[in-house]
Design a protein around this motif. Sequence first.
Motif, PDB file in Angstrom:
ATOM      1  N   CYS A 272       0.760  -0.957   0.349  1.00 23.61           N
ATOM      2  CA  CYS A 272       0.039   0.120   0.247  1.00 23.61           C
ATOM      3  C   CYS A 272       0.926   1.247   0.164  1.00 23.61           C
ATOM      4  N   ASN A 273       0.564   2.687  -0.157  1.00 25.60           N
ATOM      5  CA  ASN A 273       0.719   3.614  -0.660  1.00 25.60           C
ATOM      6  C   ASN A 273       0.694   4.120   0.391  1.00 25.60           C
ATOM      7  N   THR A 274       1.639   4.746   1.553  1.00 25.30           N
ATOM      8  CA  THR A 274       1.270   5.240   3.034  1.00 25.30           C
ATOM      9  C   THR A 274       1.462   6.528   3.346  1.00 25.30           C
ATOM     10  N   SER A 275       1.750   6.736   1.781  1.00 21.32           N
ATOM     11  CA  SER A 275       1.536   8.917   1.707  1.00 21.32           C
ATOM     12  C   SER A 275       0.080   9.192   1.309  1.00 21.32           C
ATOM     13  N   LYS A 276      -0.525   8.329   0.905  1.00 17.46           N
ATOM     14  CA  LYS A 276      -2.436   8.789   0.905  1.00 17.46           C
ATOM     15  C   LYS A 276      -2.641   9.261   2.227  1.00 17.46           C
ATOM     16  N   SER A 277      -3.886  10.530   2.046  1.00 15.26           N
ATOM     17  CA  SER A 277      -4.346  10.739   3.114  1.00 15.26           C
ATOM     18  C   SER A 277      -5.058  10.073   3.829  1.00 15.26           C
ATOM     19  N   HIS A 279      -5.487   6.782   3.984  1.00 16.40           N
ATOM     20  CA  HIS A 279      -4.714   5.493   3.442  1.00 16.40           C
ATOM     21  C   HIS A 279      -5.116   5.268   5.592  1.00 16.40           C
ATOM     22  N   THR A 287       0.193   0.001  -4.445  1.00 12.93           N
ATOM     23  CA  THR A 287       1.485   1.211  -5.285  1.00 12.93           C
ATOM     24  C   THR A 287       1.472   0.277  -6.587  1.00 12.93           C
ATOM     25  N   GLN A 290       6.727  -0.063  -6.759  1.00 14.29           N
ATOM     26  CA  GLN A 290       7.769  -0.854  -5.407  1.00 14.29           C
ATOM     27  C   GLN A 290       6.695  -1.769  -5.839  1.00 14.29           C
ATOM     28  N   ASP A 365      14.603   1.447   1.203  1.00 15.80           N
ATOM     29  CA  ASP A 365      14.564   2.799   0.657  1.00 15.80           C
ATOM     30  C   ASP A 365      13.619   2.755  -0.823  1.00 15.80           C
ATOM     31  N   GLU A 366      12.377   3.627  -0.895  1.00 16.52           N
ATOM     32  CA  GLU A 366      11.367   3.002  -1.801  1.00 16.52           C
ATOM     33  C   GLU A 366      12.473   4.056  -2.816  1.00 16.52           C
TER      34      GLU A 366
END
Length: 617
Positions: A272-277, A279, A287, A290, A365-366
């Motif tokens: 999952c893309n944890t940078s999304k608000s 999430h 993602t 990655q 590292d992404e």
Amino acid sequence: MRQLFSFALLSFVSFSSLLSSASAAAADYHEQLVLRPLPLSALLASFNFRSNTSLSEFEAHNFRFFPRSLGQILQHAGTQELHLRFSLGRWDSESWGARPWGGAREGGTGVELWAWLQAATDEEADHKWLTLTNALSGLFCASLNFIDGTRTTRPVMSFQPEGDHPNMTAADTHLLYGVLPHEVVCTENLTPFLKLLPCKGKAGIATLLDGHKLFDASWQSMAIDVKPICPAGAECVLQIELTIDMVLDIDRSKRPRGNPIPRPPPGHELPCNTSKSYHAPDTCFPTDHQANQDWTLSQIFGRTMKGTCPLTDPAVPPVCLHVPDSRSVFHSDGVLEKKNLDRVSRCFEIQPDVDFEIVLPAPEDELAVVVKPETPLLYAERSFTGHGQERGGVQTILHNPSPDTEVEFVYMESLPWFMRIYLHTMSARIQGQTAKDDSLIKEVYYRPAVDRARGTQLEVRMRVPPASTVFLTYDFEKSILRYTEYPPDANRGFDVAAAVITILSPAAYNLRTTSLLCSLPTPDFSMPYNVIIFTSTAIALAFGGMFNILVRRFVAADEGPEVGLAALKKRIQGRVGLLVEKLKKGKTGNVSDESGTKPDKFETVDTAQSIEGALKE
């Protein structure tokens, strides 16, 4: 003592010659595998096998690393240079970037073949071309024998020789190009390919080639190139280069062969893309770049690499991996890892008897997952326009991503004869402009089709300005085929070969568009059956009525013979009466024959035969 010294000297000379021949043999053949992770959970694997043999040895039929089966075909057909392609799938240039080898080892969907033949006349060249296609068809288990005159063209601007031909003249050298877009590439084409290798797929990187993995790839291409190379101050050699490129879906390749059915992973294993608000534990935005970038060599190809081929050049590392230096890579024991100066690739030196394995763990590292793909010089898309079964059009969209460099190229189409181009409708315009721009097209070569004898050949030399998109369009008319010329799957349509784009500047680069599916007017194949049934019924009715009129006599009902049980009884009684009367007359009697003498015995009548004859009457 002198004999011992002579023996030692002879042994030293023999050992020296053996070492020199071994080093020369190693320099004549090498193989290499390059692994390049791509975005969207993809992996590009490029297998390259190259071997050289001197022209003198080739002409003397001394084959060492050059496959004898292919060499004899080239000699018999008078082939100076050969290029053969087996391709399947579509290269996603927007996600994967530039094509491997600059597009030089790529072909359109299906099978492509072009070669330079030595012949005095066009008729001799056509005869040698027919010999070459039939021989290659048997060698590679492909339908190359179907490359006839309708699928063969003679390019003028598109292809240039890759080898060195110091004695080549335009008068006795002919370039012919054939394509089969409907050919399905499968395992039976891979097996002859492996037989051309010195180690036959028993050792080295060829042990990783599995038909289940290769033809399950998102895109794959097999290339065979034969060309002469003349180094400065050295003898010319004939080089054969065999290349296999494939783009594997990492997630699909990691599925076990015994249980290949895809199943959704558990929720805690989803990347999952944890940078999304938004999430949350119950909300996951997947993602792309990655995802699924942890793999092993045995997971991707289903097996480990069985050492190295003992005939390969030890100076060329057999396996290279394109990942950033900051990413951890684990390998099996007995393998030497060397990182290159570009800091985005590393190579591995492997012992001949060591099973090689690579383990690429999940990246920490992404930003260091994959190397950013190189931007291609040109993007190309092609599609049909129009509607109906009578006419149509072709539109090619060409985009130049460079902000300051113009791209000049040759666009070639090899169309079937039933697509008749209206050349006056061809035009090129820049996106955002309504009027066509004649300055975009510099030169046009057009060879019209001949029905059922020759296809259409169109070559256009044009340019695309920097940061611009050009639309190249033309109209065509569809011909109506005979019902015997349709394939069994006529309603599917007819495959149209991919367009070949040869970039001339700023750098040499080749690419193919996707193939097209042309829908032609398709007859109702049940109509012949319906016509036969209708015609037969009409003839039967007409003939039956006429026959009755001609052979039957029509009378009134009261004039005809009586019918019924009473009439049948009277007929039987009459027959029996006649029979009894014949029996009475034939019992006794003095009857004279023609000579007037009496017979010696009484003549009797066979009662049973007479009754049977009477009943039959």
